[in-house]
Motif scaffolding. Sequence first.
Motif, PDB file in Angstrom:
ATOM      1  N   GLY A  47       3.097   8.096   7.990  1.00  0.00           N
ATOM      2  CA  GLY A  47       3.039   7.432   9.286  1.00  0.00           C
ATOM      3  C   GLY A  47       3.029   8.429  10.433  1.00  0.00           C
ATOM      4  N   ASP A  48       2.670   7.940  11.646  1.00  0.00           N
ATOM      5  CA  ASP A  48       2.557   8.821  12.826  1.00  0.00           C
ATOM      6  C   ASP A  48       1.645  10.002  12.511  1.00  0.00           C
ATOM      7  OD1 ASP A  48       4.334   7.199  14.279  1.00  0.00           O
ATOM      8  OD2 ASP A  48       6.063   8.260  13.453  1.00  0.00           O
ATOM      9  N   GLU A  49       0.449   9.689  12.009  1.00  0.00           N
ATOM     10  CA  GLU A  49      -0.470  10.718  11.520  1.00  0.00           C
ATOM     11  C   GLU A  49      -0.833  11.792  12.543  1.00  0.00           C
ATOM     12  OE1 GLU A  49      -1.651   6.774   9.451  1.00  0.00           O
ATOM     13  OE2 GLU A  49      -0.837   7.434  11.371  1.00  0.00           O
ATOM     14  N   PRO A  50      -1.064  11.433  13.826  1.00  0.00           N
ATOM     15  CA  PRO A  50      -1.427  12.499  14.786  1.00  0.00           C
ATOM     16  C   PRO A  50      -0.375  13.597  14.897  1.00  0.00           C
ATOM     17  CG  PRO A  50      -1.964  10.351  15.696  1.00  0.00           C
ATOM     18  CD  PRO A  50      -1.179  10.101  14.432  1.00  0.00           C
ATOM     19  N   ASN A  51       0.887  13.259  14.632  1.00  0.00           N
ATOM     20  CA  ASN A  51       1.942  14.277  14.709  1.00  0.00           C
ATOM     21  C   ASN A  51       1.820  15.324  13.610  1.00  0.00           C
ATOM     22  OD1 ASN A  51       2.908  12.766  16.803  1.00  0.00           O
ATOM     23  ND2 ASN A  51       4.670  11.928  15.707  1.00  0.00           N
ATOM     24  N   MET A  52       1.004  15.043  12.594  1.00  0.00           N
ATOM     25  CA  MET A  52       0.858  15.971  11.480  1.00  0.00           C
ATOM     26  C   MET A  52      -0.448  16.760  11.558  1.00  0.00           C
ATOM     27  SD  MET A  52       2.224  13.422   8.452  1.00  0.00           S
ATOM     28  CE  MET A  52       2.427  14.712   7.228  1.00  0.00           C
ATOM     29  N   GLN A  53      -1.225  16.543  12.616  1.00  0.00           N
ATOM     30  CA  GLN A  53      -2.540  17.185  12.692  1.00  0.00           C
ATOM     31  C   GLN A  53      -2.459  18.706  12.725  1.00  0.00           C
ATOM     32  OE1 GLN A  53      -5.170  15.688  15.671  1.00  0.00           O
ATOM     33  NE2 GLN A  53      -5.272  13.630  14.797  1.00  0.00           N
ATOM     34  N   ALA A  73      -6.534  13.819  -0.221  1.00  0.00           N
ATOM     35  CA  ALA A  73      -5.110  13.768  -0.587  1.00  0.00           C
ATOM     36  C   ALA A  73      -4.194  13.980   0.627  1.00  0.00           C
ATOM     37  CB  ALA A  73      -4.811  14.789  -1.688  1.00  0.00           C
ATOM     38  N   PRO A  74      -4.408  15.024   1.449  1.00  0.00           N
ATOM     39  CA  PRO A  74      -3.527  15.186   2.621  1.00  0.00           C
ATOM     40  C   PRO A  74      -3.645  14.022   3.611  1.00  0.00           C
ATOM     41  CG  PRO A  74      -4.735  17.207   2.178  1.00  0.00           C
ATOM     42  CD  PRO A  74      -5.344  16.141   1.324  1.00  0.00           C
ATOM     43  N   THR A  75      -4.831  13.436   3.698  1.00  0.00           N
ATOM     44  CA  THR A  75      -5.019  12.309   4.614  1.00  0.00           C
ATOM     45  C   THR A  75      -4.190  11.116   4.156  1.00  0.00           C
ATOM     46  OG1 THR A  75      -7.265  13.065   5.108  1.00  0.00           O
ATOM     47  CG2 THR A  75      -6.722  10.786   5.680  1.00  0.00           C
ATOM     48  N   LEU A  76      -4.212  10.845   2.874  1.00  0.00           N
ATOM     49  CA  LEU A  76      -3.398   9.748   2.350  1.00  0.00           C
ATOM     50  C   LEU A  76      -1.911  10.053   2.473  1.00  0.00           C
ATOM     51  CD1 LEU A  76      -5.425   8.647  -0.807  1.00  0.00           C
ATOM     52  CD2 LEU A  76      -5.249   7.480   1.393  1.00  0.00           C
ATOM     53  N   MET A  77      -1.542  11.314   2.275  1.00  0.00           N
ATOM     54  CA  MET A  77      -0.139  11.700   2.461  1.00  0.00           C
ATOM     55  C   MET A  77       0.306  11.423   3.904  1.00  0.00           C
ATOM     56  SD  MET A  77       1.100  13.150  -0.439  1.00  0.00           S
ATOM     57  CE  MET A  77       2.283  14.430  -0.046  1.00  0.00           C
ATOM     58  N   HIS A  83       0.798  -1.216   0.000  1.00  0.00           N
ATOM     59  CA  HIS A  83       0.000   0.000   0.000  1.00  0.00           C
ATOM     60  C   HIS A  83       0.835   1.271   0.000  1.00  0.00           C
ATOM     61  CE1 HIS A  83      -4.184   1.647   1.384  1.00  0.00           C
ATOM     62  NE2 HIS A  83      -3.956   1.785   0.094  1.00  0.00           N
ATOM     63  N   HIS A  84       2.168   1.119  -0.030  1.00  0.00           N
ATOM     64  CA  HIS A  84       3.103   2.247  -0.129  1.00  0.00           C
ATOM     65  C   HIS A  84       3.020   3.177   1.078  1.00  0.00           C
ATOM     66  CE1 HIS A  84       3.923   1.908  -4.727  1.00  0.00           C
ATOM     67  NE2 HIS A  84       3.616   0.731  -4.200  1.00  0.00           N
ATOM     68  N   ALA A  85       2.538   2.674   2.207  1.00  0.00           N
ATOM     69  CA  ALA A  85       2.418   3.484   3.413  1.00  0.00           C
ATOM     70  C   ALA A  85       3.270   2.887   4.521  1.00  0.00           C
ATOM     71  CB  ALA A  85       0.961   3.557   3.864  1.00  0.00           C
ATOM     72  N   THR A  86       3.830   3.773   5.344  1.00  0.00           N
ATOM     73  CA  THR A  86       4.599   3.344   6.507  1.00  0.00           C
ATOM     74  C   THR A  86       3.660   3.340   7.704  1.00  0.00           C
ATOM     75  OG1 THR A  86       6.628   4.274   5.581  1.00  0.00           O
ATOM     76  CG2 THR A  86       6.600   3.877   7.948  1.00  0.00           C
ATOM     77  N   LEU A 101       4.012  13.135  -5.500  1.00  0.00           N
ATOM     78  CA  LEU A 101       2.905  12.343  -4.973  1.00  0.00           C
ATOM     79  C   LEU A 101       1.661  13.199  -4.799  1.00  0.00           C
ATOM     80  CD1 LEU A 101       1.728   9.759  -3.751  1.00  0.00           C
ATOM     81  CD2 LEU A 101       2.732  10.424  -1.559  1.00  0.00           C
ATOM     82  N   ASP A 102       1.830  14.382  -4.238  1.00  0.00           N
ATOM     83  CA  ASP A 102       0.695  15.269  -3.993  1.00  0.00           C
ATOM     84  C   ASP A 102      -0.020  15.607  -5.299  1.00  0.00           C
ATOM     85  OD1 ASP A 102      -1.052  16.802  -2.551  1.00  0.00           O
ATOM     86  OD2 ASP A 102       0.273  18.527  -2.374  1.00  0.00           O
TER      87      ASP A 102
END
Length: 451
Positions: A389-395, A380-384, A281-284, A350-351
């Motif tokens: 990875g570590d999505e909450p750190n990007m909120q 798009a930003p959600t998939l990025m 899925h190309h995601a970490t 990617l974006d």
Amino acid sequence: MKFEKMAGLFLSALFFFTFACEKDKEPTKPEIVQKSASIAVLSDLHYYDPSLGTSSDAFEEYLVHDRKLIKESEAIMEAVVDLISDENVEIVLVPGDLTKDGVKQCHENVAQYLAMLESAGKKVYVVPGNHDIGNTDSYSYPDNSDPVLESSITADEFSSIYNDFGFSEAIYKDASSLSYIAEPKEGIWILGIDGCNYNSKYPEISWVGGKLATETLTWISEKMQYAKENDITVFALAHHGVVEHFPEMDMLFADYLFVDWENVAAQLANMGVNLVFTGHHHATDINSLPVDDTYIIDIQTGSTVTWQCPYRLVNYDGENNLVTINTKVITSINYDLGGQDFQTFAKDYLDNGMQDLIVTELGKMGIPAGIAGLLVPNIAPTLMAYYHGDEPNMQSEYQNVITSINQMTTNSNEMIAGLGSILLGVWNDTTPDNNVIIDLNTGTISYNSGS
């Protein structure tokens, strides 16, 4: 004579006493070899030999509908091989999609790069991905010409080309797939799980999804029983995911999980397969699934040709039964990027490339293109973030996006509201993904603050 006789009796008694005492001693236990392993993981290389053509209109049209750095894949391959060659690791795992679309020439080139890693003292283990075998999209793109369909390799050719990377040293092989078990170190097994659909009764279709045959699961079960009885630590790799990485993933991205994934995950966990390194899925991202009194953890590694272009370094401490994972990224490649640094280039690529992809995928769900276009700035930003990875750190960086997604959940359109809930699930993923410590005794995953 009397003296000699007495001396003889004395020696006989001493001999008897000595060996009688030795017989009563506890046998000397052999020294216990402390298990440890250092591993690198790189996934979804999607290598494309540029000599197959990168300048035609047809190739440019293909790239419009892709998110991968295909033109740059050879330079990326060279960079990551150099990086891992310099890392202090013993084992390298590659969970599939070694090539763009299975052209034999590309596979042969990848094998040469992997041989460089082995020359640097690493033991390399691969499994196929959905792009690698029997692919009906195995095109080359000659200049000033239409795409040319090249021969894609068979399963037998895959195991032959990559013979040195798992198959030749396998101590066990599954008769129903390309799954195998190798033992790179005493007491440590690498379980390569092949669940790709290249044996489908519909060979004209290149299947994205994966399915584990009953025979393969039975084979794994038999071997894992032996591993349990002999205190063998097992690290598995598979292309397809065995655990969802966000709520309702199987609704939107079923092809990125094994068919009947919950049942498959439960079976593997109960067999004693606790860690599986996956890709696809190309995601970490890392997620776990509790199963009865045990667990299974899916350690998904992003693609080298999709931002962040990561690879992972894994250390196993057998004394404390801990696995430490650190994620690194490729920061530079030998390629003209128009003055941009590689990470910025890859992120922008990617974006920008996601826009059409998202509209197309939402169209398959029955969402009109006009509405889909309005959703792209949220999706798009959600998939990025998911890829990172570590999505909450990007909120904090994407707070306006999250506010907009919250509004989606109140939409009168049930599908859009449901999609909003799924997107929020991605942002609220509290399991650490990039730098972690896993306690194999409990299955606990925590941030590695020392990385």
